[in-house]
Design a protein around this motif. Structure first.
Motif, PDB file in Angstrom:
ATOM      1  N   LEU A  88       0.825  -1.204   0.000  1.00  0.00           N
ATOM      2  CA  LEU A  88       0.000   0.000   0.000  1.00  0.00           C
ATOM      3  C   LEU A  88       0.862   1.258   0.000  1.00  0.00           C
ATOM      4  N   VAL A  89       1.959   1.246   0.751  1.00  0.00           N
ATOM      5  CA  VAL A  89       2.863   2.399   0.754  1.00  0.00           C
ATOM      6  C   VAL A  89       3.520   2.567  -0.618  1.00  0.00           C
ATOM      7  N   ALA A  90       3.951   1.455  -1.219  1.00  0.00           N
ATOM      8  CA  ALA A  90       4.569   1.521  -2.545  1.00  0.00           C
ATOM      9  C   ALA A  90       3.556   2.001  -3.586  1.00  0.00           C
ATOM     10  N   LEU A  91       2.301   1.554  -3.461  1.00  0.00           N
ATOM     11  CA  LEU A  91       1.255   1.991  -4.378  1.00  0.00           C
ATOM     12  C   LEU A  91       0.986   3.481  -4.217  1.00  0.00           C
ATOM     13  N   ARG A  92       0.933   3.928  -2.961  1.00  0.00           N
ATOM     14  CA  ARG A  92       0.729   5.363  -2.731  1.00  0.00           C
ATOM     15  C   ARG A  92       1.818   6.188  -3.400  1.00  0.00           C
ATOM     16  N   ASP A  93       3.067   5.798  -3.201  1.00  0.00           N
ATOM     17  CA  ASP A  93       4.183   6.552  -3.791  1.00  0.00           C
ATOM     18  C   ASP A  93       4.119   6.536  -5.318  1.00  0.00           C
ATOM     19  N   ALA A  94       3.764   5.393  -5.895  1.00  0.00           N
ATOM     20  CA  ALA A  94       3.699   5.287  -7.356  1.00  0.00           C
ATOM     21  C   ALA A  94       2.560   6.129  -7.919  1.00  0.00           C
ATOM     22  N   LEU A  95       1.433   6.170  -7.210  1.00  0.00           N
ATOM     23  CA  LEU A  95       0.311   6.998  -7.656  1.00  0.00           C
ATOM     24  C   LEU A  95       0.680   8.477  -7.598  1.00  0.00           C
ATOM     25  N   ARG A  96       1.349   8.872  -6.542  1.00  0.00           N
ATOM     26  CA  ARG A  96       1.723  10.281  -6.411  1.00  0.00           C
ATOM     27  C   ARG A  96       2.702  10.688  -7.491  1.00  0.00           C
TER      28      ARG A  96
END
Length: 567
Positions: free
Chosen positions: A462-470
């Motif tokens: 979830l943290v990696a997904l958040r960073d990739a989305l941003r």
């Protein structure tokens, strides 16, 4: 026409040429002056003035001098007699123009409806387009009132066709579902207030306060809008400006107003509203997810910081040592460590403090991970399944392939409960770790037997997904702000790169762009440094957090609460 004229502008526009003087030979008095003014006005505007006041006073004086007629004669010019009709006819002939007939007006209205009404919604600009088209076609434009009626007719024709085309693209089942959307509260008193508590009202509302419930509510809202099954390319050939205008119009309507509207209009209003809201809700859902991941981490850090601060206060003598060190450093800032610091706290003491601080930092990080795991598994994990099922995720960058593979892995395990025997992924699974699990989390994710535990791994994903989305490396189809970044560029960007760069006032050379950016950053940091020395930063300063320097910004003052409108 503007009324203020500089002398050089008067000379350029209102000077009578030799051929103009030839046309004045058989005219005298007020008719001579009136003809000359109409002639030059028509030459400049490709139309005749509406009345005498539209002719600028400086132009009247300047032209009167040229035709050797007193300027006061302009007031005697007959605007309703036979002479002005002959003058208009002669002037139109001189420039190759003709009067605009009813047939011409019909063709202009049809041209507007087909070519412009779909992309230009401002009626004043549509009227200007009519005048420009008349000039191009050598037509004397109709009177302003006639142009306004012509534009109104064109807009009505376009809207009628637009609504019919939209309705024709909707299946009978979709139209029925749209009718159900506003029929839910048909018999309730709340209808007069805009729909009471029905989904139609919820559809127009913004997300609630940041939290798990708000995210789940937005997921439910998105699924219900998708359940209407609007065609994906319903408005694919329509300008976004037009769709947005109809969406805004629909958002202001009460369900009763929509039910009373004609079918094509009703279905167009509802479908534009739902089409745009589906995109807006998708954007809101991504933003809520990004903010929630940050909130989960921040809460855990604050909780652990509170625990560690209590422990720090229980260590006797430490605060006194730090106080003496600070006083010594402030008293003689230019001194050496051996001369100033060691007499206050010996080398062995400082080494012990450093070792303890390093151990505390490791304990702090480990404790944060423990708190995160506990809060996620007991509360926040409820968002995982609805979120991954609601959002379709895409990626154009192979460097983020591990994150996409990790998301696919989580989706396959969504239906498998976390139990004592199911806390780990199957050992046969190829679990992506690089690019997904940060180094400080490895021991929490992978046990001594090489098994990958699901709960901490989900947190890392979830943290990696958040960073990739941003970073827009992973994007969401159906979103606007979070759409495919390649769609951000205009379709003709490659062919007209210079035009688009000029529009945003940026150089095409990346080196020049970086150089200018670095210059602005250096200048800003220099101003900040000077303000720090002078104490004029307004509360902004340099602090340390977890052993690292941070820029602290003074908090905003309390703002007056205001309920945002969903319209």
């Amino acid at each position: 026409m503007r009324q203020e004229w500089e002398p050089e502008d008067l000379i350029e526009v209102w000077t009578l040429l030799e051929e103009d003087q030839e046309r004045l030979r058989n005219k005298s008095g007020a008719n001579r002056l009136g003809f000359a003014l109409l002639l030059k006005f028509f030459e400049a505007e490709a139309r005749f003035p509406e009345d005498a006041e539209e002719i600028p006073v400086p132009a009247v004086s300047y032209v009167a001098q040229q035709v050797q007629v007193p300027a006061g004669e302009w007031a005697a010019y007959d605007w309703a007699g036979r002479a002005i009709k002959r003058h208009r006819m002669e002037i139109r002939g001189a420039f190759g123009f003709r009067e605009c007939t009813e047939e011409d007006q019909g063709q202009l209205a049809e041209w507007l409806a087909v070519e412009l009404c779909g992309v230009e919604l401002n009626r004043d600009r549509l009227a200007e387009a009519v005048v420009a088209r008349c000039r191009k076609d050598r037509l004397e434009p109709p009177a302003p009132g006639q142009i306004a009626r012509l534009v109104g007719k064109a807009v009505s024709t376009f809207e009628e066709r637009f609504c019919a085309a939209t309705m024709g693209r909707l299946s009978a089942a979709t139209r029925s579902r749209l009718d159900d959307l506003i029929a839910e509260d048909a018999d309730t008193d709340a209808d007069s207030a805009g729909g009471g508590g029905t989904f139609f009202t919820e559809l127009k509302a913004d997300p609630g306060a940041l939290g798990l419930d708000s995210l789940l509510a937005e997921v439910n809202k998105l699924q219900r809008v998708r359940g209407l099954q609007l065609p994906p390319e319903l408005f694919g050939d329509v300008s976004g400006k037009l769709v947005a205008a109809w969406r805004a119009r629909a958002a202001k309507e009460y369900p009763s107003d929509l039910r009373a509207a004609a079918g094509p209009v009703r279905y167009t209003l509802l479908s534009t509203l739902c089409h745009v809201r589906e995109t807006e809700i998708t954007d809101s859902l991504v933003e809520l997810f990004i903010q929630l991941v940050q909130k989960i981490n921040t809460r855990a850090e604050k909780k652990v910081e509170g625990e560690f601060n209590k422990e720090l206060k229980r260590v006797r003598g430490k605060e006194g040592i730090l106080l003496r060190l600070a006083e010594a450093a402030v008293a003689e800032p230019g001194g050496t460590v051996r001369k100033l610091i060691y007499p206050v706290a010996g080398e062995s003491t400082l080494k012990a403090l450093a070792a303890e601080a390093a151990a505390n930092e490791a304990r702090y990080r480990a404790r944060v991970r423990t708190v995160l795991r506990s809060s996620y598994s007991n509360h926040w994990r409820r968002m995982l399944s609805p979120l991954l099922n609601a959002l379709e995720l895409k990626c154009n960058n192979t460097a983020y392939r591990p994150v996409m593979d990790a998301i696919d892995l989580l989706k396959r395990y969504l239906d498998q409960p976390i139990a004592k025997e199911g806390a780990f992924f199957d050992e046969a699974e190829k679990v992506p770790l690089g690019g997904v699990v940060r180094e400080e989390w490895r021991k929490a994710v992978v046990d001594e037997r090489g098994r990958v535990e699901r709960i901490p791994y989900e947190l890392c994903v979830l943290v990696a997904l958040r960073d990739a989305l941003r970073r827009r490396e992973i994007w969401v189809p159906g979103a606007n702000r979070w759409q495919n970044p390649e769609d951000d560029l205009p379709p003709d960007f490659e062919d007209n790169r210079d035009v688009h760069y000029d529009a945003i006032r940026q150089p095409q050379d990346p080196e020049k762009f970086i150089e200018a950016l670095e210059k602005r950053l250096r200048e800003a940091l220099a101003r900040f440094d000077a303000a720090l020395e002078l104490g004029t930063t307004g509360g902004v300063g340099i602090v340390r957090k977890h052993g690292e320097p941070w820029i602290k910004v003074s908090p905003l003052g309390k703002q007056e609460s205001r309920r945002t409108s969903s319209l």
